[in-house]
Write a protein that holds these residues in place. Structure first.
Motif, PDB file in Angstrom:
ATOM      1  N   SER A 254       0.823  -1.208   0.000  1.00 45.08           N
ATOM      2  CA  SER A 254       0.000   0.000   0.000  1.00 45.08           C
ATOM      3  C   SER A 254       0.860   1.263   0.000  1.00 45.08           C
ATOM      4  CB  SER A 254      -0.933   0.004   1.220  1.00 45.08           C
ATOM      5  OG  SER A 254      -1.869  -1.045   1.134  1.00 45.08           O
ATOM      6  N   ILE A 255       1.951   1.265   0.765  1.00 49.47           N
ATOM      7  CA  ILE A 255       2.853   2.421   0.776  1.00 49.47           C
ATOM      8  C   ILE A 255       3.509   2.590  -0.597  1.00 49.47           C
ATOM      9  CG2 ILE A 255       4.971   3.388   1.771  1.00 49.47           C
ATOM     10  CD1 ILE A 255       4.235   2.052   4.397  1.00 49.47           C
ATOM     11  N   LEU A 256       3.923   1.480  -1.195  1.00 50.83           N
ATOM     12  CA  LEU A 256       4.502   1.543  -2.541  1.00 50.83           C
ATOM     13  C   LEU A 256       3.494   2.087  -3.541  1.00 50.83           C
ATOM     14  CD1 LEU A 256       6.569  -1.762  -2.870  1.00 50.83           C
ATOM     15  CD2 LEU A 256       7.415   0.547  -3.349  1.00 50.83           C
ATOM     16  N   GLY A 257       2.253   1.591  -3.442  1.00 51.80           N
ATOM     17  CA  GLY A 257       1.220   2.058  -4.368  1.00 51.80           C
ATOM     18  C   GLY A 257       0.938   3.543  -4.209  1.00 51.80           C
ATOM     19  N   ALA A 258       1.001   4.020  -2.966  1.00 51.15           N
ATOM     20  CA  ALA A 258       0.709   5.429  -2.707  1.00 51.15           C
ATOM     21  C   ALA A 258       1.865   6.344  -3.093  1.00 51.15           C
ATOM     22  CB  ALA A 258       0.372   5.617  -1.232  1.00 51.15           C
ATOM     23  N   LEU A 259       3.130   5.884  -2.896  1.00 52.15           N
ATOM     24  CA  LEU A 259       4.290   6.752  -3.098  1.00 52.15           C
ATOM     25  C   LEU A 259       5.038   6.509  -4.405  1.00 52.15           C
ATOM     26  CD1 LEU A 259       5.842   6.746   0.504  1.00 52.15           C
ATOM     27  CD2 LEU A 259       4.227   8.375  -0.503  1.00 52.15           C
ATOM     28  N   SER A 260       4.853   5.315  -5.001  1.00 50.42           N
ATOM     29  CA  SER A 260       5.659   4.994  -6.187  1.00 50.42           C
ATOM     30  C   SER A 260       4.852   4.604  -7.419  1.00 50.42           C
ATOM     31  CB  SER A 260       6.638   3.851  -5.875  1.00 50.42           C
ATOM     32  OG  SER A 260       7.576   4.262  -4.915  1.00 50.42           O
ATOM     33  N   GLY A 261       3.755   3.895  -7.252  1.00 47.26           N
ATOM     34  CA  GLY A 261       2.964   3.470  -8.398  1.00 47.26           C
ATOM     35  C   GLY A 261       2.950   1.957  -8.568  1.00 47.26           C
ATOM     36  N   SER A 262       2.115   1.504  -9.523  1.00 47.21           N
ATOM     37  CA  SER A 262       1.857   0.071  -9.682  1.00 47.21           C
ATOM     38  C   SER A 262       3.064  -0.701 -10.193  1.00 47.21           C
ATOM     39  CB  SER A 262       0.665  -0.148 -10.628  1.00 47.21           C
ATOM     40  OG  SER A 262       0.909   0.429 -11.900  1.00 47.21           O
ATOM     41  N   ASN A 263       3.944  -0.089 -11.003  1.00 46.07           N
ATOM     42  CA  ASN A 263       5.114  -0.807 -11.524  1.00 46.07           C
ATOM     43  C   ASN A 263       6.085  -1.193 -10.403  1.00 46.07           C
ATOM     44  OD1 ASN A 263       4.219  -0.733 -14.163  1.00 46.07           O
ATOM     45  ND2 ASN A 263       5.284   1.185 -14.640  1.00 46.07           N
ATOM     46  N   GLU A 264       6.304  -0.282  -9.451  1.00 45.50           N
ATOM     47  CA  GLU A 264       7.165  -0.597  -8.312  1.00 45.50           C
ATOM     48  C   GLU A 264       6.535  -1.685  -7.441  1.00 45.50           C
ATOM     49  OE1 GLU A 264      10.277   0.522  -7.481  1.00 45.50           O
ATOM     50  OE2 GLU A 264      10.275   1.413  -9.484  1.00 45.50           O
ATOM     51  N   VAL A 265       5.199  -1.677  -7.370  1.00 46.32           N
ATOM     52  CA  VAL A 265       4.495  -2.723  -6.636  1.00 46.32           C
ATOM     53  C   VAL A 265       4.782  -4.085  -7.252  1.00 46.32           C
ATOM     54  CG1 VAL A 265       2.226  -3.664  -6.044  1.00 46.32           C
ATOM     55  CG2 VAL A 265       2.664  -1.209  -5.807  1.00 46.32           C
TER      56      VAL A 265
END
Length: 508
Positions: A254-265
């Protein structure tokens, strides 16, 4: 009677261990083949949405440690010969789960309307997909939540083979349904629905196993305030463990999705999946000993408990060393073959995530002892510190380094956890810590570390690539590890050698 129980226990543990490793093999092989296929079919964006949707629900839905209480007290009542108390316990717990399921349904309904505010980096199209995925996962998880105690009952009654078969059934069914649905053109939502359908089948199977052996009659009108207090006093600290554990793993997506986007997820999901496959090897043995440890601690068999902890610690340490060292030596080649271009960073992320396992895996059986002894407050407080370290670091690191920052944060937090828990085990359990460190870490750790360094340098010089290179390098490094382990056992650890040999031959 006691001899029959112990004989059945040995049988169940031996064959459940075998089934567990078969299940792990199925998970890993299917994952290695299925995951890249699924990512290719869905695309990085949709797979990231699928991962985030799952993480939201798994982050929030929890039984607050009640399932652990069920396993603990059912095993305790069995050891004390109080079978009638089991039905009373399950009647009380069933009511609790039904009430909690209703609460979660309300929470998920409210949260649905705030998804757009939480994931404001998503495009409108991605947000529509996330909302739909969220609905499917939420509805299934609320339904499945009511049946959470089933696994604890099966564990306490040592239906271990059937319990581990559930993992295989769940994985195989999920893959079959997903592939069939995606081939039919149903896309993202079919991947989500497949997990729900397979999960329902497994719930029905567990119900059949339990009722065919025990015929429990649940009485929803049953009340017992004393039993309720015991459950809640135990569960509160287990709940802290669960909540903080999710602040280490589930919240990362969730933190990755909020701060980086779906590709980083997606990048993190690949490394996290590999770490999860590895973890499944380390957690197999410890989960099977709850009933046995209950009998040992109930009878005051501290010597037997300590021997069990050290023996399983050696097995789990050796598994960890082989997996971590093997991945260091051949992992880069493996990632290239498995995922293709663009995923090279996941090699380093996976190593980073695996390193703390050296401190955690060998003590997994000891953690079961803490549960049985009702000493979960200590590890719960350690997990609080671990979660705080992880969240603070992720909020700083993810913005700068994306998925790599998430991996670094988790590794630092888990290293703290692994070391701190060692002191908790020493304080609350009859474990001979210095004997443990000597027989597990010193005898085996130094030689295996040297083999890893030699293997890594050797493969750099050989410079083999492709399937042939991965196969040759893999066979070489595993052969080196097994040879060194065999030599050490024969020369300085003959007791462990005799145990392994005897267990294989006779199931003792």
């Amino acid at each position: 009677m006691e001899k029959n129980i112990e004989a059945n226990s040995r049988y169940q543990i031996k064959f459940a261990t075998l089934v567990s490793y078969i299940s792990i093999a199925v998970n890993i092989i299917s994952g290695l083949l299925f995951t890249p296929w699924l990512i290719h079919q869905l695309g990085d964006g949709d797979y990231g949405i699928y991962s985030i949707g799952t993480s939201i629900i798994t982050l929030l839905i929890m039984d607050f440690g009640i399932s652990e209480a069920v396993a603990k007290y059912v095993a305790q009542y069995r050891a004390e010969g109080k079978e009638e108390k089991v039905t009373e316990l399950l009647s009380l717990v069933t009511k609790i789960y039904l009430m909690l399921a209703l609460v979660f349904l309300i929470v998920f309904t409210v949260l649905y309307f705030f998804l757009g505010n939480i994931y404001n980096s998503f495009s409108p199209e991605e947000m529509v997909k996330l909302r739909n995925v969220y609905i499917i996962i939420a509805v299934y998880n609320v339904f499945a939540f009511a049946f959470t105690p089933l696994s604890g009952v099966m564990l306490a009654y040592e239906h271990l083979v059937s319990l581990k078969l559930c993992d295989i059934i769940l994985r195989v069914l999920t893959i079959i349904i997903t592939i069939a649905a995606i081939i039919k053109g149903f896309g993202l939502y079919s991947a989500v629905a497949a997990n729900a359908i397979a999960g329902i089948v497994v719930i029905v199977y567990k119900l059949y196993i339990i009722q065919s052996h025990h015929k429990f009659k649940i009485d929803l009108s049953y009340k017992d305030n004393d039993m309720l207090k015991r459950i809640l006093s135990f569960s509160v600290w287990v709940a802290v463990l669960i909540i903080t554990q999710r602040c280490i793993y589930s919240i990362t997506l969730s933190i990755l999705g909020a701060l980086s986007g779906s590709n980083e997820v997606t990048l993190y999901s690949v490394s996290s999946a590999l770490e999860g496959y590895a973890y499944s090897f380390g957690s197999v043995i410890s989960t099977l000993f709850l009933a046995k440890i209950s009998r040992q601690l109930e009878s005051g068999d501290n010597e037997g408990f300590n021997n069990l902890i050290i023996t399983t610690g050696k097995i789990q340490f050796l598994l960890c060393a082989i997996i971590l060292g093997g991945f260091i030596c051949v992992g880069k080649n493996f990632i290239e073959l498995w995922m293709g271009n663009g995923y090279g960073i996941t090699y380093y992320m996976t190593i980073i995530l695996l390193i703390p396992s050296i401190f955690i895996w060998p003590f997994m059986t000891a953690s079961v002892g803490l549960t049985v002894a009702n000493r979960v407050k200590g590890p719960a407080l350690v997990n609080v510190g671990t979660a705080v370290i992880n969240i603070i670091m992720e909020c700083i690191m993810i913005g700068k380094f994306g998925a790599l920052g998430a991996a670094l944060s988790i590794a630092v937090a888990n290293s703290f956890k692994g070391i701190a828990l060692i002191f908790v085990y020493k304080k609350y359990l009859p474990i001979k810590l210095f004997q443990f460190i000597k027989e597990v870490f010193l005898i085996y750790g130094i030689p295996l570390a040297i083999v890893t360094i030699v293997g890594f340098k050797l493969f750099q010089m050989l410079n083999l690539h492709g399937v042939v290179g991965l196969t040759v390098n893999g066979v070489i490094i595993v052969s080196l590890y097994l040879t060194i382990i065999f030599i050490i056992m024969k020369l300085v650890d003959k007791g462990f050698y005799n145990f392994i040999a005897g267990y294989i031959r006779r199931g003792k």
